[in-house]
Scaffold this motif. Sequence first.
Motif, PDB file in Angstrom:
ATOM      1  N   ARG A 196       0.825  -1.207   0.000  1.00 19.30           N
ATOM      2  CA  ARG A 196       0.000   0.000   0.000  1.00 19.30           C
ATOM      3  C   ARG A 196       0.859   1.258   0.000  1.00 19.30           C
ATOM      4  O   ARG A 196       0.521   2.254  -0.644  1.00 19.30           O
ATOM      5  N   PHE A 197       1.958   1.232   0.720  1.00 22.58           N
ATOM      6  CA  PHE A 197       2.896   2.360   0.693  1.00 22.58           C
ATOM      7  C   PHE A 197       3.530   2.518  -0.677  1.00 22.58           C
ATOM      8  O   PHE A 197       3.573   3.618  -1.243  1.00 22.58           O
ATOM      9  N   LYS A 198       3.955   1.408  -1.244  1.00 21.75           N
ATOM     10  CA  LYS A 198       4.751   1.411  -2.468  1.00 21.75           C
ATOM     11  C   LYS A 198       3.916   1.672  -3.727  1.00 21.75           C
ATOM     12  O   LYS A 198       4.336   2.422  -4.612  1.00 21.75           O
ATOM     13  N   HIS A 199       2.755   1.051  -3.803  1.00 22.25           N
ATOM     14  CA  HIS A 199       1.974   1.110  -5.040  1.00 22.25           C
ATOM     15  C   HIS A 199       0.724   1.984  -4.945  1.00 22.25           C
ATOM     16  O   HIS A 199       0.132   2.299  -5.975  1.00 22.25           O
ATOM     17  N   SER A 200       0.334   2.359  -3.730  1.00 26.69           N
ATOM     18  CA  SER A 200      -0.851   3.212  -3.580  1.00 26.69           C
ATOM     19  C   SER A 200      -0.529   4.529  -2.883  1.00 26.69           C
ATOM     20  O   SER A 200      -1.447   5.259  -2.506  1.00 26.69           O
ATOM     21  N   ALA A 201       0.748   4.816  -2.726  1.00 26.64           N
ATOM     22  CA  ALA A 201       1.208   6.082  -2.145  1.00 26.64           C
ATOM     23  C   ALA A 201       0.622   6.357  -0.769  1.00 26.64           C
ATOM     24  O   ALA A 201       0.315   7.500  -0.428  1.00 26.64           O
ATOM     25  N   LYS A 202       0.471   5.299   0.041  1.00 23.45           N
ATOM     26  CA  LYS A 202       0.012   5.477   1.416  1.00 23.45           C
ATOM     27  C   LYS A 202       1.230   5.823   2.281  1.00 23.45           C
ATOM     28  O   LYS A 202       1.760   4.997   3.011  1.00 23.45           O
ATOM     29  N   TRP A 203       1.673   7.074   2.191  1.00 25.72           N
ATOM     30  CA  TRP A 203       2.901   7.496   2.840  1.00 25.72           C
ATOM     31  C   TRP A 203       2.886   7.366   4.355  1.00 25.72           C
ATOM     32  O   TRP A 203       3.939   7.064   4.947  1.00 25.72           O
ATOM     33  N   PRO A 204       1.768   7.577   5.045  1.00 30.48           N
ATOM     34  CA  PRO A 204       1.790   7.365   6.508  1.00 30.48           C
ATOM     35  C   PRO A 204       2.199   5.948   6.896  1.00 30.48           C
ATOM     36  O   PRO A 204       2.859   5.755   7.923  1.00 30.48           O
ATOM     37  N   LEU A 205       1.813   4.950   6.073  1.00 26.86           N
ATOM     38  CA  LEU A 205       2.226   3.572   6.367  1.00 26.86           C
ATOM     39  C   LEU A 205       3.735   3.416   6.210  1.00 26.86           C
ATOM     40  O   LEU A 205       4.388   2.752   7.014  1.00 26.86           O
ATOM     41  N   GLY A 206       4.293   4.014   5.180  1.00 28.39           N
ATOM     42  CA  GLY A 206       5.742   3.968   4.994  1.00 28.39           C
ATOM     43  C   GLY A 206       6.469   4.668   6.115  1.00 28.39           C
ATOM     44  O   GLY A 206       7.506   4.186   6.595  1.00 28.39           O
ATOM     45  N   ARG A 207       5.934   5.802   6.558  1.00 30.09           N
ATOM     46  CA  ARG A 207       6.556   6.538   7.663  1.00 30.09           C
ATOM     47  C   ARG A 207       6.515   5.717   8.950  1.00 30.09           C
ATOM     48  O   ARG A 207       7.490   5.691   9.707  1.00 30.09           O
ATOM     49  N   LEU A 208       5.408   5.048   9.194  1.00 31.54           N
ATOM     50  CA  LEU A 208       5.302   4.192  10.369  1.00 31.54           C
ATOM     51  C   LEU A 208       6.334   3.076  10.330  1.00 31.54           C
ATOM     52  O   LEU A 208       7.049   2.827  11.311  1.00 31.54           O
ATOM     53  N   LEU A 209       6.448   2.390   9.200  1.00 23.84           N
ATOM     54  CA  LEU A 209       7.411   1.300   9.070  1.00 23.84           C
ATOM     55  C   LEU A 209       8.843   1.811   9.219  1.00 23.84           C
ATOM     56  O   LEU A 209       9.683   1.154   9.835  1.00 23.84           O
ATOM     57  N   ALA A 210       9.117   2.985   8.670  1.00 19.45           N
ATOM     58  CA  ALA A 210      10.457   3.558   8.788  1.00 19.45           C
ATOM     59  C   ALA A 210      10.791   3.866  10.244  1.00 19.45           C
ATOM     60  O   ALA A 210      11.917   3.637  10.695  1.00 19.45           O
ATOM     61  N   GLU A 211       9.818   4.379  10.989  1.00 18.16           N
ATOM     62  CA  GLU A 211      10.073   4.697  12.392  1.00 18.16           C
ATOM     63  C   GLU A 211      10.322   3.421  13.209  1.00 18.16           C
ATOM     64  O   GLU A 211      11.211   3.386  14.061  1.00 18.16           O
ATOM     65  N   LEU A 212       9.553   2.375  12.930  1.00 23.61           N
ATOM     66  CA  LEU A 212       9.763   1.113  13.641  1.00 23.61           C
ATOM     67  C   LEU A 212      11.112   0.495  13.276  1.00 23.61           C
ATOM     68  O   LEU A 212      11.809  -0.056  14.130  1.00 23.61           O
ATOM     69  N   LEU A 213      11.485   0.581  11.998  1.00 20.17           N
ATOM     70  CA  LEU A 213      12.809   0.102  11.582  1.00 20.17           C
ATOM     71  C   LEU A 213      13.906   0.905  12.271  1.00 20.17           C
ATOM     72  O   LEU A 213      14.920   0.344  12.691  1.00 20.17           O
ATOM     73  N   ALA A 214      13.709   2.213  12.411  1.00 19.32           N
ATOM     74  CA  ALA A 214      14.692   3.058  13.077  1.00 19.32           C
ATOM     75  C   ALA A 214      14.865   2.638  14.538  1.00 19.32           C
ATOM     76  O   ALA A 214      15.993   2.598  15.052  1.00 19.32           O
ATOM     77  N   GLN A 215      13.764   2.322  15.210  1.00 20.14           N
ATOM     78  CA  GLN A 215      13.854   1.863  16.592  1.00 20.14           C
ATOM     79  C   GLN A 215      14.627   0.543  16.675  1.00 20.14           C
ATOM     80  O   GLN A 215      15.438   0.341  17.583  1.00 20.14           O
ATOM     81  N   TYR A 216      14.368  -0.334  15.715  1.00 19.65           N
ATOM     82  CA  TYR A 216      15.071  -1.618  15.671  1.00 19.65           C
ATOM     83  C   TYR A 216      16.571  -1.399  15.432  1.00 19.65           C
ATOM     84  O   TYR A 216      17.421  -2.017  16.098  1.00 19.65           O
ATOM     85  N   LEU A 217      16.898  -0.515  14.497  1.00 22.69           N
ATOM     86  CA  LEU A 217      18.301  -0.240  14.202  1.00 22.69           C
ATOM     87  C   LEU A 217      19.003   0.400  15.401  1.00 22.69           C
ATOM     88  O   LEU A 217      20.148   0.060  15.714  1.00 22.69           O
ATOM     89  N   GLN A 218      18.315   1.323  16.065  1.00 21.25           N
ATOM     90  CA  GLN A 218      18.924   1.984  17.208  1.00 21.25           C
ATOM     91  C   GLN A 218      19.276   0.979  18.297  1.00 21.25           C
ATOM     92  O   GLN A 218      20.341   1.059  18.918  1.00 21.25           O
ATOM     93  N   HIS A 219      18.383   0.009  18.510  1.00 11.52           N
ATOM     94  CA  HIS A 219      18.679  -1.054  19.472  1.00 11.52           C
ATOM     95  C   HIS A 219      19.893  -1.864  19.039  1.00 11.52           C
ATOM     96  O   HIS A 219      20.769  -2.178  19.859  1.00 11.52           O
ATOM     97  N   ARG A 220      19.972  -2.168  17.737  1.00 14.94           N
ATOM     98  CA  ARG A 220      21.119  -2.935  17.239  1.00 14.94           C
ATOM     99  C   ARG A 220      22.411  -2.126  17.350  1.00 14.94           C
ATOM    100  O   ARG A 220      23.470  -2.685  17.661  1.00 14.94           O
ATOM    101  N   PHE A 221      22.351  -0.807  17.093  1.00 21.26           N
ATOM    102  CA  PHE A 221      23.542   0.035  17.225  1.00 21.26           C
ATOM    103  C   PHE A 221      24.064   0.020  18.663  1.00 21.26           C
ATOM    104  O   PHE A 221      25.269   0.117  18.897  1.00 21.26           O
TER     105      PHE A 221
END
Length: 246
Positions: free
Chosen positions: A92-117
């Motif tokens: 939905r983010f990629k093909h339907s331009a649902k940018w809030p979903l992409g932003r949500l996933l990016a923030e969760l990935l950032a939290q995951y990366l920060q923990h790994r760092f």
Amino acid sequence: MRCQPRYDGQVYIWLNNNQTCLLCNETADSSSPICTACETELPWLGDHCQTCALPLPAAGLTCGHCLQQPPAFEHVVAPWTYSFPIDSLITRFKHSAKWPLGRLLAELLAQYLQHRFETDLQRPDALIPVPLAHRRLRQRGFNQAAMLAHWLSACVDIPCDERLLLRTQDTDAQQALNADARRKNLRHAFALTPGAVVKGRHLALVDDVLTTGATAQALARLLMDAGAVRVDIYCLARTPKPGDAI
């Protein structure tokens, strides 16, 4: 004279403290637009290959393909398997331009990366989004990898360099191709921009999904051949082998 198009729907406010979960529409219990229950139920990647993040039945293993043909990249970091609802959210983010979903996933990935760092992952010098073919960029209107990389950059305070890599050929879509066809499809598809500074740098490629790893391998090899000391892959989700259960 109106300078903005009229829109009568609800405006998405990322910084609003009273968020509604984007998955279940219930009130979220934090400033992030996902409730604790839905976040817990996401298909978190369990035991996986220490190099390419392929789902495996036990921890601390390296898959046969990475042992036989070590890739140019060092590690793939992905929080989830590509299964419901992550697959639907990415689509939905990629093909339907649902940018809030992409932003949500990016923030969760950032939290995951920060923990790994903070535990076992070396911070890269820069985030590099995977470039999109010109034809698909015109059709879609945006590069989802670039958007993810910029959101991640703001969250983890690592610079994003969108101009380091070029997509020099409009290759066929990768989704319908097998691993060998994907590798052939990507030959000579990428190049460095003139004057790109790569030597001695630790770089992290950012994309939405890693399937066979052909794109990641092609780009990592290009960067390593140009003098990068290390290349990692950061993505939202990792697919299993075809036919494997997730």
